[in-house]
Design a protein around this motif. Structure first.
Motif, PDB file in Angstrom:
ATOM      1  N   PHE A  40      38.716  41.913  44.118  1.00 55.93           N
ATOM      2  CA  PHE A  40      38.438  40.477  44.115  1.00 55.93           C
ATOM      3  C   PHE A  40      37.258  40.128  45.009  1.00 55.93           C
ATOM      4  O   PHE A  40      36.998  40.795  46.020  1.00 55.93           O
ATOM      5  CB  PHE A  40      39.665  39.676  44.574  1.00 55.93           C
ATOM      6  CG  PHE A  40      40.697  39.523  43.504  1.00 55.93           C
ATOM      7  CD1 PHE A  40      40.533  38.596  42.497  1.00 55.93           C
ATOM      8  CD2 PHE A  40      41.836  40.313  43.499  1.00 55.93           C
ATOM      9  CE1 PHE A  40      41.479  38.449  41.495  1.00 55.93           C
ATOM     10  CE2 PHE A  40      42.788  40.183  42.511  1.00 55.93           C
ATOM     11  CZ  PHE A  40      42.607  39.255  41.509  1.00 55.93           C
ATOM     12  N   ASN A  41      36.575  39.053  44.640  1.00 56.65           N
ATOM     13  CA  ASN A  41      35.482  38.508  45.421  1.00 56.65           C
ATOM     14  C   ASN A  41      36.015  38.201  46.820  1.00 56.65           C
ATOM     15  O   ASN A  41      36.972  37.442  46.976  1.00 56.65           O
ATOM     16  CB  ASN A  41      34.985  37.233  44.725  1.00 56.65           C
ATOM     17  CG  ASN A  41      33.814  36.586  45.406  1.00 56.65           C
ATOM     18  OD1 ASN A  41      33.567  36.763  46.590  1.00 56.65           O
ATOM     19  ND2 ASN A  41      33.094  35.787  44.649  1.00 56.65           N
ATOM     20  N   GLY A  53      32.458  29.860  35.966  1.00 55.54           N
ATOM     21  CA  GLY A  53      31.497  30.953  35.813  1.00 55.54           C
ATOM     22  C   GLY A  53      31.294  31.785  37.061  1.00 55.54           C
ATOM     23  O   GLY A  53      30.609  32.798  37.018  1.00 55.54           O
ATOM     24  N   GLU A  54      31.892  31.391  38.168  1.00 59.01           N
ATOM     25  CA  GLU A  54      31.762  32.155  39.408  1.00 59.01           C
ATOM     26  C   GLU A  54      32.463  33.504  39.260  1.00 59.01           C
ATOM     27  O   GLU A  54      33.522  33.598  38.657  1.00 59.01           O
ATOM     28  CB  GLU A  54      32.386  31.370  40.565  1.00 59.01           C
ATOM     29  CG  GLU A  54      32.238  32.028  41.899  1.00 59.01           C
ATOM     30  CD  GLU A  54      32.816  31.194  43.033  1.00 59.01           C
ATOM     31  OE1 GLU A  54      32.946  31.738  44.136  1.00 59.01           O
ATOM     32  OE2 GLU A  54      33.145  30.013  42.817  1.00 59.01           O
ATOM     33  N   CYS A  55      31.866  34.539  39.814  1.00 60.49           N
ATOM     34  CA  CYS A  55      32.410  35.891  39.698  1.00 60.49           C
ATOM     35  C   CYS A  55      33.753  35.996  40.423  1.00 60.49           C
ATOM     36  O   CYS A  55      33.862  35.689  41.604  1.00 60.49           O
ATOM     37  CB  CYS A  55      31.416  36.887  40.288  1.00 60.49           C
ATOM     38  SG  CYS A  55      31.983  38.585  40.211  1.00 60.49           S
ATOM     39  N   MET A  56      34.775  36.427  39.693  1.00 63.78           N
ATOM     40  CA  MET A  56      36.102  36.599  40.245  1.00 63.78           C
ATOM     41  C   MET A  56      36.223  37.908  41.032  1.00 63.78           C
ATOM     42  O   MET A  56      36.892  38.001  42.037  1.00 63.78           O
ATOM     43  CB  MET A  56      37.129  36.592  39.119  1.00 63.78           C
ATOM     44  CG  MET A  56      38.538  36.845  39.552  1.00 63.78           C
ATOM     45  SD  MET A  56      39.681  36.968  38.159  1.00 63.78           S
ATOM     46  CE  MET A  56      39.723  35.277  37.625  1.00 63.78           C
ATOM     47  N   GLY A  57      35.556  38.930  40.533  1.00 67.00           N
ATOM     48  CA  GLY A  57      35.622  40.237  41.170  1.00 67.00           C
ATOM     49  C   GLY A  57      34.939  41.267  40.284  1.00 67.00           C
ATOM     50  O   GLY A  57      34.316  40.928  39.275  1.00 67.00           O
ATOM     51  N   ASN A  58      35.066  42.494  40.695  1.00 70.18           N
ATOM     52  CA  ASN A  58      34.456  43.604  39.961  1.00 70.18           C
ATOM     53  C   ASN A  58      35.507  44.661  39.673  1.00 70.18           C
ATOM     54  O   ASN A  58      36.514  44.767  40.396  1.00 70.18           O
ATOM     55  CB  ASN A  58      33.329  44.231  40.770  1.00 70.18           C
ATOM     56  CG  ASN A  58      32.198  43.263  41.021  1.00 70.18           C
ATOM     57  OD1 ASN A  58      31.709  42.644  40.096  1.00 70.18           O
ATOM     58  ND2 ASN A  58      31.820  43.112  42.268  1.00 70.18           N
ATOM     59  N   GLU A  59      35.253  45.444  38.651  1.00 66.90           N
ATOM     60  CA  GLU A  59      36.148  46.537  38.307  1.00 66.90           C
ATOM     61  C   GLU A  59      36.224  47.507  39.482  1.00 66.90           C
ATOM     62  O   GLU A  59      35.197  47.924  40.014  1.00 66.90           O
ATOM     63  CB  GLU A  59      35.647  47.249  37.067  1.00 66.90           C
ATOM     64  CG  GLU A  59      36.543  48.345  36.583  1.00 66.90           C
ATOM     65  CD  GLU A  59      36.028  48.985  35.313  1.00 66.90           C
ATOM     66  OE1 GLU A  59      36.668  49.950  34.876  1.00 66.90           O
ATOM     67  OE2 GLU A  59      34.991  48.551  34.772  1.00 66.90           O
ATOM     68  N   ALA A  60      37.426  47.837  39.894  1.00 62.78           N
ATOM     69  CA  ALA A  60      37.609  48.799  40.988  1.00 62.78           C
ATOM     70  C   ALA A  60      37.348  50.197  40.459  1.00 62.78           C
ATOM     71  O   ALA A  60      37.723  50.517  39.326  1.00 62.78           O
ATOM     72  CB  ALA A  60      39.026  48.695  41.560  1.00 62.78           C
ATOM     73  N   ARG A  61      36.697  50.987  41.224  1.00 58.97           N
ATOM     74  CA  ARG A  61      36.391  52.366  40.799  1.00 58.97           C
ATOM     75  C   ARG A  61      36.939  53.355  41.776  1.00 58.97           C
ATOM     76  O   ARG A  61      37.102  53.181  42.876  1.00 58.97           O
ATOM     77  CB  ARG A  61      34.887  52.548  40.665  1.00 58.97           C
ATOM     78  CG  ARG A  61      34.375  51.629  39.580  1.00 58.97           C
ATOM     79  CD  ARG A  61      32.901  51.868  39.334  1.00 58.97           C
ATOM     80  NE  ARG A  61      32.423  50.868  38.424  1.00 58.97           N
ATOM     81  CZ  ARG A  61      32.064  51.127  37.173  1.00 58.97           C
ATOM     82  NH1 ARG A  61      32.114  52.330  36.705  1.00 58.97           N
ATOM     83  NH2 ARG A  61      31.640  50.177  36.409  1.00 58.97           N
TER      84      ARG A  61
END
Length: 61
Positions: A40-41, A53-61
């Motif tokens: 999460f952001n 449209g604000e970024c919620m988060g990114n795919e965890a790697r």
């Protein structure tokens, strides 16, 4: 009592993507993800507002 604005005395012209109003009653957003699926952001905190449209988060790697 709701606030009401009238613009009968002038024309209102909006540019593409220009804000024309606000929704102040709040929304509930429910999202479901697999455990550890996203990161999460970090700026998101409880009771913090966010914009469409604000970024919620990114795919965890």
């Amino acid at each position: 009592m709701p606030k009401i604005w009238t613009y009968n005395d002038r024309s209102v012209h909006l540019q593409k993507r220009e804000e024309m109003g606000q929704f102040s009653l709040g929304w509930t957003v429910i999202t479901l993800f697999r455990k550890n699926a996203i990161r999460f952001n970090e700026t998101w905190k409880p009771e913090r507002s966010f914009r469409l449209g604000e970024c919620m988060g990114n795919e965890a790697r």
